[in-house]
Motif scaffolding. Structure first.
Motif, PDB file in Angstrom:
ATOM      1  N   UNK A  37     -30.285   6.874 -21.816  1.00  0.00           N
ATOM      2  CA  UNK A  37     -30.076   6.363 -23.163  1.00  0.00           C
ATOM      3  C   UNK A  37     -31.433   6.124 -23.813  1.00  0.00           C
TER       4      UNK A  37
ATOM      5  N   UNK B  87     -33.792   3.987 -20.941  1.00  0.00           N
ATOM      6  CA  UNK B  87     -32.828   3.166 -20.212  1.00  0.00           C
ATOM      7  C   UNK B  87     -31.891   4.110 -19.465  1.00  0.00           C
TER       8      UNK B  87
ATOM      9  N   UNK C 256     -22.553  15.145 -22.329  1.00  0.00           N
ATOM     10  CA  UNK C 256     -22.459  13.721 -22.654  1.00  0.00           C
ATOM     11  C   UNK C 256     -22.387  12.934 -21.352  1.00  0.00           C
ATOM     12  N   UNK C 257     -22.802  11.677 -21.406  1.00  0.00           N
ATOM     13  CA  UNK C 257     -22.666  10.849 -20.214  1.00  0.00           C
ATOM     14  C   UNK C 257     -21.193  10.595 -19.926  1.00  0.00           C
TER      15      UNK C 257
ATOM     16  N   UNK D 220     -30.757   2.599 -24.712  1.00  0.00           N
ATOM     17  CA  UNK D 220     -30.800   1.192 -25.133  1.00  0.00           C
ATOM     18  C   UNK D 220     -31.881   1.008 -26.182  1.00  0.00           C
TER      19      UNK D 220
ATOM     20  N   UNK E 253     -31.573  -4.700 -27.678  1.00  0.00           N
ATOM     21  CA  UNK E 253     -31.061  -5.020 -29.021  1.00  0.00           C
ATOM     22  C   UNK E 253     -29.879  -5.979 -28.969  1.00  0.00           C
TER      23      UNK E 253
ATOM     24  N   UNK F  22     -37.438   1.811 -37.844  1.00  0.00           N
ATOM     25  CA  UNK F  22     -36.678   2.648 -36.919  1.00  0.00           C
ATOM     26  C   UNK F  22     -36.274   3.916 -37.643  1.00  0.00           C
TER      27      UNK F  22
ATOM     28  N   UNK G 131     -33.496   6.473 -38.250  1.00  0.00           N
ATOM     29  CA  UNK G 131     -32.053   6.552 -38.014  1.00  0.00           C
ATOM     30  C   UNK G 131     -31.610   7.959 -37.610  1.00  0.00           C
ATOM     31  N   UNK G 132     -32.503   8.934 -37.778  1.00  0.00           N
ATOM     32  CA  UNK G 132     -32.133  10.293 -37.383  1.00  0.00           C
ATOM     33  C   UNK G 132     -32.446  10.533 -35.912  1.00  0.00           C
TER      34      UNK G 132
ATOM     35  N   UNK H 168     -21.356   0.524 -32.934  1.00  0.00           N
ATOM     36  CA  UNK H 168     -22.509  -0.004 -32.197  1.00  0.00           C
ATOM     37  C   UNK H 168     -23.191  -1.113 -32.980  1.00  0.00           C
TER      38      UNK H 168
ATOM     39  N   UNK I 112     -27.210   4.451 -37.967  1.00  0.00           N
ATOM     40  CA  UNK I 112     -27.761   5.512 -37.128  1.00  0.00           C
ATOM     41  C   UNK I 112     -27.038   6.822 -37.398  1.00  0.00           C
ATOM     42  N   UNK I 113     -27.813   7.891 -37.345  1.00  0.00           N
ATOM     43  CA  UNK I 113     -27.242   9.233 -37.472  1.00  0.00           C
ATOM     44  C   UNK I 113     -27.406  10.006 -36.158  1.00  0.00           C
ATOM     45  N   UNK I 114     -27.734   9.322 -35.071  1.00  0.00           N
ATOM     46  CA  UNK I 114     -28.117  10.047 -33.851  1.00  0.00           C
ATOM     47  C   UNK I 114     -26.936  10.638 -33.106  1.00  0.00           C
ATOM     48  N   UNK I 115     -25.734  10.161 -33.350  1.00  0.00           N
ATOM     49  CA  UNK I 115     -24.568  10.589 -32.571  1.00  0.00           C
ATOM     50  C   UNK I 115     -24.759  10.309 -31.082  1.00  0.00           C
ATOM     51  N   UNK I 116     -25.552   9.292 -30.780  1.00  0.00           N
ATOM     52  CA  UNK I 116     -25.688   8.859 -29.391  1.00  0.00           C
ATOM     53  C   UNK I 116     -25.394   7.368 -29.339  1.00  0.00           C
TER      54      UNK I 116
ATOM     55  N   UNK J  26     -24.955   3.481 -27.678  1.00  0.00           N
ATOM     56  CA  UNK J  26     -25.749   2.567 -26.855  1.00  0.00           C
ATOM     57  C   UNK J  26     -24.924   2.145 -25.647  1.00  0.00           C
ATOM     58  N   UNK J  27     -25.598   1.964 -24.519  1.00  0.00           N
ATOM     59  CA  UNK J  27     -24.866   1.686 -23.294  1.00  0.00           C
ATOM     60  C   UNK J  27     -24.126   0.341 -23.297  1.00  0.00           C
TER      61      UNK J  27
ATOM     62  N   UNK K 102     -18.266   9.957 -22.657  1.00  0.00           N
ATOM     63  CA  UNK K 102     -18.265   9.156 -23.878  1.00  0.00           C
ATOM     64  C   UNK K 102     -19.233   9.758 -24.873  1.00  0.00           C
ATOM     65  N   UNK K 103     -18.890   9.628 -26.129  1.00  0.00           N
ATOM     66  CA  UNK K 103     -19.652  10.287 -27.174  1.00  0.00           C
ATOM     67  C   UNK K 103     -19.642   9.399 -28.409  1.00  0.00           C
ATOM     68  N   UNK K 104     -20.368   9.805 -29.420  1.00  0.00           N
ATOM     69  CA  UNK K 104     -20.424   8.980 -30.621  1.00  0.00           C
ATOM     70  C   UNK K 104     -20.323   9.838 -31.858  1.00  0.00           C
TER      71      UNK K 104
END
Lengths: 983, 89, 420
Positions: free
Chosen positions: A245, A249, A572-573, B1, B14, B70, B72-73, C301, C305-309, C311-312, C337-339
């Motif tokens: 991640x 992480x 994906x994880x 994370x 966070x 940060x 965001x992309x 989350x 964010x636009x990352x499509x990832x 957070x754990x 899992x996906x976003x």
């Protein structure tokens, strides 16, 4: 295949037999076996049925890429479906069964699906099951649902424990093959703190597939010994890196099931480890890919590398007559080793020639080699293969009971994809390699497509990672073995493999064939993601570890474009499936979420309180002195307060200390009503708005000094209000000299309420004067009683004479019991939340559902509170047209007009003559039985509000088929003039 | 994370923070009577795909509101500073 | 041989027996110079809009422009729940209209979208929550929508495997069941609309990113794309997750923030859970797909964010909810899992309808509810575009509603949508 176990050799410990149960059979394996190897040794060949066609399937692989050999482990609450036998370490007492056969895996009637396979082509369900009428799908669906799914799970609660652990390291090395071991040694030597994780229960990765007596093993042992000697290197076996991640992480899963952990002793089945690493080395290796040919899913067809792994690691010779088919050099090792172990081996190589020296070794080893040869189909299960020879294109048959195939090696780059790097296709290697790494992340060995020289490669990555993490010691030199590693080799298979008859499976688990991909292409599902979703390719429990690459090749071929342009699907994880229990850890059952307890919590439990949830808090709902259930108890408690005196715990209210020269100005800004002129020693009720003019919260704030205030908030919004005040002070109004501190947990609060409240407090606290003149309504005082600071605020939520008493939290019980004991002659009793809420309804105070972040000040009948002379948060947006519409709903009281009926929260309100339909004119927010009115009453919101006072309306509750008549009245049911407050 | 470099507490997960949204907007002065200004401030967001300055409060730490840079992309994190300008009490 | 076009068991048999080939689901169209309507965004909503423009309003000169592959956004990433249990005026009617369209969709499109009406149960864990659900349920019934209130004992009979133990942190108090709610096969919705629209002449153009708008004063006349300039009589933007980004090409700011919403699926297992459940203690919803995987999700989350990832920590939170609700889920294994990128608005409701620019329409801001809204959003937007009259069902979702002060805060989340 029975009798496959060799008498000697392998990495199994023949002195440690392990008994286990396979359906009705009691079997024995050895320490060092996986469940797959133990079952293969016992002659088991049929491991399960495939998802759609119910074809018989056996072990294909020796690792987590296994698509077929999925078993259900355990019984009762421990029953766990879909566990790959290939990654399950054998342990004493293991119980397992096969899955997805009906009535049984051995005799499965659903193999009929295989015969009508042409009908069940990819996506067939999108094209049918629609008729004869709308909703017909609901008729077919139960059959489809029962046929789908793999194993069966149980509904019993899981008896096992799971833990969560946090870890920090300089360098995280993922994978303990040659590259990972070298990286860990290099980083460790350089002085970095290293965490090396390996999914297997043995370290060595591909080295474990080499002969135990060979030179690879010597190097492995030397590296392990050195790791052992490095003090800052920690090694975790049986630990899978599930996902990478942001922020370097990694989520790891540590498995302990092999040790049969006892939850009663606190031992976890699995531990989830969250690692924050300064640098990461990927050394996750590569996964061998199968070849595509007819009936390539037959039991007896395996990956060539797996054949070799079972041979050397588990001492299993899985066939005396073997064919090895390959498009690269790596499978030659399998062929040679099988021959050396006594098998009769034919090697079919798609290429016209292999690397130098191999032909000679094969000749010496007695392996028959056929170049430019391709498999056409497997025959029987398994009796032989049909193949196409060389330039002549003649069809040949070779009998065999084992077929090892190698379509090349695909880097296990999944983790790199998790953090957003798109894999890149390397045409020379014939596979996808990791995309660009983020800072601090390195790759080594075959995950990078670098199959040769993992030692130096790993060493360099380990050293770089250590440097990146700030270590400065010398990493020394890499191991330099004296032999040549087997070249892993490119995987340049033809795009449209020849075949004859039978289905050629690309995804074994989901029964996706080359024909299915062709159909997807025919119908226009040609983007790699479309083809995946349409055919379900790569969506099984193995997530396409041995199907995605072949699919990418085929699709590119069908489209006539390059593989790099076709791309691959996103990984994906998690890398391998992880139990949800492990992710939840200890946050289950009563520990699901923390409980907030007031300082008086234990007293309540010991004295007959029945507790209830109030957000994260547990608060007394009612006390048993008042009745056996809430329904009767709260009425007794209400009467106690209305007629005598009661004591309730209000410690959960938010409490904020507001201090500073500009505190008065600050409060004036955040509350709609004025606070600047609040005299010292007085408290005032106030309402705060959100910026959009909806009501945020209400509460009282007391002024104890020129620059010192004590604010209370509702229990529900305490944290939001606190952050909001800090936000305003730190980002917008930085010039205000004000500090705010949450003191919610510092003070215990209790409310003494009822006509005898003063008398009760005077008995409890004879040291202080509470006379009306000294402490009138809304007055506040600070005292020190026997060295303990005490704050008394004369305010009332119930409508009776009442005092809130605050003492430091650790003095809460002492003060509470002191009041109860000393005021006992007055009959004081504790009362709970239900009575508290009901008393406030009688008094028309808004709370709970009235403060739902949707209502405005005017909706709640509090518009008059707002100052017309000063600015406050939310003032401007309060003026928007829809918010000032006189036809908006606003707070009303309701009196039930039907003696036998009750009012219910959530009832929808209509005018008397209206047919109840649509959205109505409002709804009921809060209800209670009024002890003073002797009937059910309610608060509600109604269009036009009290302009309709006196009108009869209808409360509709169609969920129970009820309509009840009620009358709109003032929400102040009790003592509207407030006389009882001023006694 | 997502890890946030709190100027007081160091780099922390966070989950210790409360998000406060776009820090690029300027709140209208207290008492500003422009409904339009308030509307735009409260309801409209730049919401960029790329560089973003945003508020975070270290609720489980120093309780300070921070401004974090940060992307965001990409998710990459820059520096964080106290929202309260230096020199202010 | 003539290509097979109409989907049926007969067609499957013909292909199996005769080797006849299927027609492509949709043509790989190349952009023409101009269209009556250009729909930006080849997701479920955009495709539905194009379909209803052609099917209901006879406007067949329509192009759908998709930046990547069709259905690559949220329509292929969501947890597939379809329901109409909505409380606020406007929302109730809109989502019920949507559910009604869902109920006829497979037939209408001749594409089985596998609408599975096995019910959705929303749980309450205390009396106040049950009152909130009762208000919703009463509203539904008063609007002709099915809803049933359940007490704890009813819930226990209905779903005996939830946590009813003494250890339970938030004991189940009751719930509200909508039997007509359920799930649908998400990809099939995009493909079904695409195929049906294509048959009516709509051009579906993939790998075509909009990079700018063509303007004549305050009127939008088309778009600039990576595949050239395309003129449009009217333009609709339907790009969930990227609404702000696309509208910023016109210098417009929206009441939208883009957030990550994660979704989760377990390994496939035999039937385990027959309906959709929504937990009441925290935002968590779960169902089982026809393939056998348990599909679930939770809260966003919590930051742009636009990352499509994802957070754990959210993975853990959601897993905790799963076990808190269904203790036996502990043993099931998370497969993937996906976003997705989700438009979040200040009131949790979408923005759909006209924009300040003439001939430009927007459909976005769907927060958690985009998938279930797909048919009705397309229906209403198509109506609005074709007739230049705002469809009555979306009047309350207009872009300028915050100026007027009628936010539509269905869930009472308040302004700070990211607060959890």
């Amino acid at each position: 295949m029975s009798g496959a176990r060799l008498a000697a050799g392998g990495r199994i410990d023949r002195s440690r037999p392990l008994a286990f149960r396979f359906e009705t059979r009691r079997l024995t394996g050895y320490a060092g076996d996986t469940l797959a190897s133990a079952l293969l040794a016992a002659g088991v060949r049929l491991f399960g049925r495939s998802f759609k066609y119910h074809r018989p399937r056996s072990v294909v692989a020796a690792g987590p890429e296994e698509p077929n050999a999925l078993l259900t482990l355990g019984v009762g609450g421990r029953r766990t479906p879909n566990i790959p036998a290939t990654t399950t370490e054998l342990y004493e007492g293991l119980v397992c069964e096969r899955q997805n056969g009906w009535p049984s895996v051995d005799f499965d009637l659903l193999t009929v699906n295989s015969w009508i396979g042409a009908l069940l082509s990819a996506g067939f369900y999108y094209k049918t099951f629609m008729g004869p009428r709308r909703g017909s799908w609901m008729f077919y669906e139960p059959f489809i649902r029962r046929a789908a799914g793999l194993g069966r799970a149980d509904h019993l609660p899981d008896p096992d424990r799971y833990h969560t652990r946090h870890a920090f390291t300089d360098v995280l090395v993922i994978g303990a093959g040659p590259a990972g071991l070298s990286a860990a040694v290099a980083a460790g030597r350089a002085g970095a703190r290293v965490l090396l994780v390996e999914q297997d229960f043995e370290l060595g990765g591909s080295l474990l597939s080499a002969p135990v007596a060979g030179p690879e093993e010597q190097v492995r042992r030397a590296l392990l010994a050195e790791l052992e000697s490095l003090p800052r290197v920690e090694v975790l076996r049986r630990t899978t890196a599930l996902g990478l991640y942001d922020g370097r992480f990694a989520a790891l899963l540590e498995r302990h099931e092999h040790a049969s952990p006892d939850p009663a002793l606190g031992a976890p089945r699995e531990v989830l480890v969250g690692v924050r690493a300064r640098a990461i080395v990927y050394a996750t290796g590569a996964i061998e890919q199968p070849l595509l040919f007819g009936d390539n899913d037959r039991p007896g067809v395996m990956l060539a590398g797996a054949v070799r792994a079972y041979l050397h690691r588990h001492a299993l010779l899985l066939g005396r007559r073997a064919v090895i088919a390959t498009n690269n050099d790596s499978a030659w090792a399998t062929a040679l080793d099988l021959a050396a172990a006594g098998a009769e081996v034919t090697l079919l190589d798609e290429r016209p020639a292999a690397s130098a020296g191999l032909a000679e070794r094969a000749r010496r080893g007695g392996v028959e080699v056929r170049h430019s040869s391709r498999l056409l189909r497997a025959i029987g299960a398994l009796r032989g293969v049909e193949w196409l020879e060389g330039e002549s294109h003649s069809r040949r048959r070779t009998p065999c009971e084992l077929l090892g195939v190698s379509g090349g090696w695909s880097p296990a780059l999944h983790l790199s994809s998790h953090t957003g790097a798109r894999p890149a296709y390397d045409a020379a290697l014939g596979c996808f390699v990791p995309g660009p790494f983020p800072a601090g992340v390195f790759g080594a060995g075959s995950v990078m497509g670098r199959h040769a020289g993992p030692w130096a490669d790993g060493h360099q990555a380990g050293e770089s990672a250590a440097r990146n993490a700030g270590a400065s010691g010398s990493a020394g030199d890499a191991v330099r073995p004296s032999w040549e590693a087997w070249p892993g080799g490119a995987a340049l298979s033809p795009r449209n493999p020849p075949r004859r008859g039978g289905k050629a499976f690309v995804d074994f688990q989901n029964d996706v064939t080359t024909d299915d991909l062709a159909l997807a292409h025919e119908e226009g599902y040609e983007a790699v993601e479309h083809a995946k979703r349409y055919t379900t390719l790569g969506m099984g429990t193995d997530q396409g570890k041995i199907s995605n690459l072949n699919a990418a090749r085929l699709l590119a071929g069908l489209r006539g474009i390059e593989i790099q342009d076709a791309g691959t699907t996103t990984y994906r994880p998690p890398y391998t499936p992880v139990s949800i229990g492990a992710l939840a850890g200890r946050s289950v059952g009563r520990h699901f979420r923390p409980i907030r307890r007031t300082p008086l919590h234990d007293w309540h439990l010991a004295n007959g309180a029945v507790m209830t949830e109030a957000g994260p808090w547990l608060r007394p709902w009612y006390y048993r002195w008042a009745g056996a259930d809430a329904g009767s108890a709260y009425l007794a408690e209400m009467r106690q307060v209305r007629e005598q005196v009661g004591l309730s715990d209000v410690s959960s209210l938010g409490k904020i200390d507001v201090q500073g020269p500009d505190a008065a100005e600050f409060l004036d800004r955040v509350y709609v009503n004025g606070f600047a002129k609040l005299p010292i020693g007085k408290a005032r009720y106030g309402v705060m708005l959100n910026d959009d003019a909806t009501v945020l919260d209400d509460g009282t704030t007391a002024r104890f000094g020129e620059t010192r205030y004590f604010m209370t908030t509702t229990t529900a919004h305490a944290a939001d209000v606190m952050s909001w005040l800090e936000f305003l002070l730190q980002t917008a109004w930085c010039d205000l000299r004000v500090q705010v501190v949450s003191v919610t947990d510092a003070w215990a609060g209790m409310s003494v309420a009822g006509p005898r409240a003063r008398a009760a407090l005077e008995l409890a606290l004879p040291e202080v004067s509470l006379a009306d003149a000294a402490l009138p309504h809304m007055a506040v005082r600070e005292f020190e009683i026997a060295g303990v600071p005490v704050r008394i605020l004369r305010l009332s939520f119930s409508g009776e004479l009442a005092y809130e008493v605050y003492v430091p939290a650790d003095r809460g019980v002492a003060m509470w019991t002191r009041i109860l004991e000393r005021a006992a002659p007055l009959g004081i009793r504790p009362y709970g939340l239900e009575a508290l809420a009901s008393l406030r309804i009688e008094k028309g105070h808004v709370a709970g559902l009235e403060l739902d972040q949707r209502n405005t000040l005017d909706d709640l009948g509090l518009g008059k509170l707002a100052s017309r002379t000063k600015a406050y948060v939310g003032r401007e947006l309060r003026e928007r047209p829809e918010l000032t519409d006189p036809e908006r709903w606003s707070l009303v009281g309701l009196e039930c007009l039907e003696p036998a009926a009750r009012l219910r929260g959530g009832a929808i309100l209509f005018a008397r003559d209206e047919t109840p339909a649509g959205h109505g004119r409002g709804y009921i927010t809060s209800v209670t039985w009024s002890t003073v009115r002797g009937k059910p009453i309610a608060l509600g919101l109604y269009r036009g509000g009290l302009r309709h006072a006196g009108e009869e309306i209808v409360c509709a509750y169609p969920l129970l088929g009820e309509t009840v008549r009620a009358r709109i009245v003032s929400p102040m049911f009790y003592d509207p003039a407030g006389e009882r407050l001023h006694v | 994370m997502l890890r946030i470099p709190c100027p007081h507490c160091g780099e922390r997960d966070y989950t210790e923070f409360r998000y406060g949204g776009d820090a690029g907007r300027t709140r209208p002065a207290h008492g500003s009577q422009s409904v339009r200004a308030w509307h735009d401030h409260v309801f409209l967001f730049a919401n960029p795909k790329g560089a973003h300055r945003e508020y975070w409060q270290h609720v489980h730490g120093c309780r300070q509101w921070l401004v974090l840079e940060r992307d965001t992309a990409t998710g990459s994190v820059g520096r964080a500073s106290l929202a309260r300008p230096p020199g202010v009490p | 041989m003539k290509l097979l076009s109409r989907y049926s068991a007969f067609g499957l048999a013909r292909r199996a027996l005769t080797g006849a080939r299927w027609q492509r689901a949709w043509r790989a169209a190349s952009p023409r110079g101009s269209y009556d309507v250009v729909v930006v965004g080849g997701g479920g909503h955009g495709l539905a809009t194009a379909y209803y423009l052609a099917a209901r309003h006879g406007i067949r000169s329509v192009a759908v422009l998709e930046r990547g592959y069709l259905g690559s956004g949220n329509v292929g990433r969501n947890t597939t729940i379809v329901r109409s249990n909505y409380l606020l005026p406007g929302n109730t009617e809109f989502f019920e209209h949507s559910l009604k369209l869902w109920e006829g969709l497979s037939h209408e499109l001749n594409f089985n979208v596998m609408l599975s009406q096995r019910g959705q149960l929303v749980l309450a864990h205390n009396p106040v929550q049950l009152d909130v659900l009762a208000r919703k349920g009463n509203t539904m019934r008063l609007n002709g929508i099915d809803a049933e209130l359940m007490q704890r004992a009813d819930v226990e009979r209905f779903l005996p495997f939830l946590d009813y133990s003494r250890e339970c942190r938030f004991p189940i108090y009751g719930g509200l069941l909508q039997r007509r709610a359920g799930t649908a096969r998400h990809d099939a919705v995009a493909w079904g609309y695409a195929r049906a629209a294509d048959r009516l002449g709509v051009d579906i153009i993939e790998n075509c990113e909009v990079t700018g708008f063509l303007r004549a004063g305050e009127r939008i006349t088309g778009v600039e794309t990576t595949r050239g300039r395309i003129g449009a009589g009217r333009t609709a933007v339907s790009v969930a997750g990227h609404s702000s980004h696309v509208m910023s090409l016109l210098g417009m700011r929206l009441p939208v923030e883009s957030h990550l919403l994660q979704a989760f699926v377990t390994e496939p297992i035999k039937p385990f859970l027959d309906c959709v459940i929504s937990f009441g203690a925290e935002l968590f919803y779960v169902s089982q797909s026809d393939k056998g995987g348990m599909v679930f999700g939770g809260h966003i989350d919590g930051f742009n964010s636009y990352t499509q990832r994802g957070q754990f920590p959210k993975v853990q939170t959601v897993a905790e909810c799963a076990v808190a609700l269904i203790p036996s889920m502990s043993r099931l294994r998370l497969l993937r899992h996906w976003a997705g990128i989700q438009d979040m608005t200040p009131d949790g409701s979408p923005l759909i309808g006209r924009t300040p620019f003439r001939d430009l329409y927007l459909n976005g801001g769907w927060c958690y509810q985009g998938f279930k809204a797909t048919p009705a959003a397309g229906w209403c937007l198509a109506h609005t575009i074709a007739t230049e009259q705002e469809h009555p069902l979306i009047r309350h979702l207009a872009l300028d509603r915050f100026e007027r002060g009628n936010g539509s805060d269905e869930y009472g989340l308040g302004l700070r949508t990211w607060v959890q």
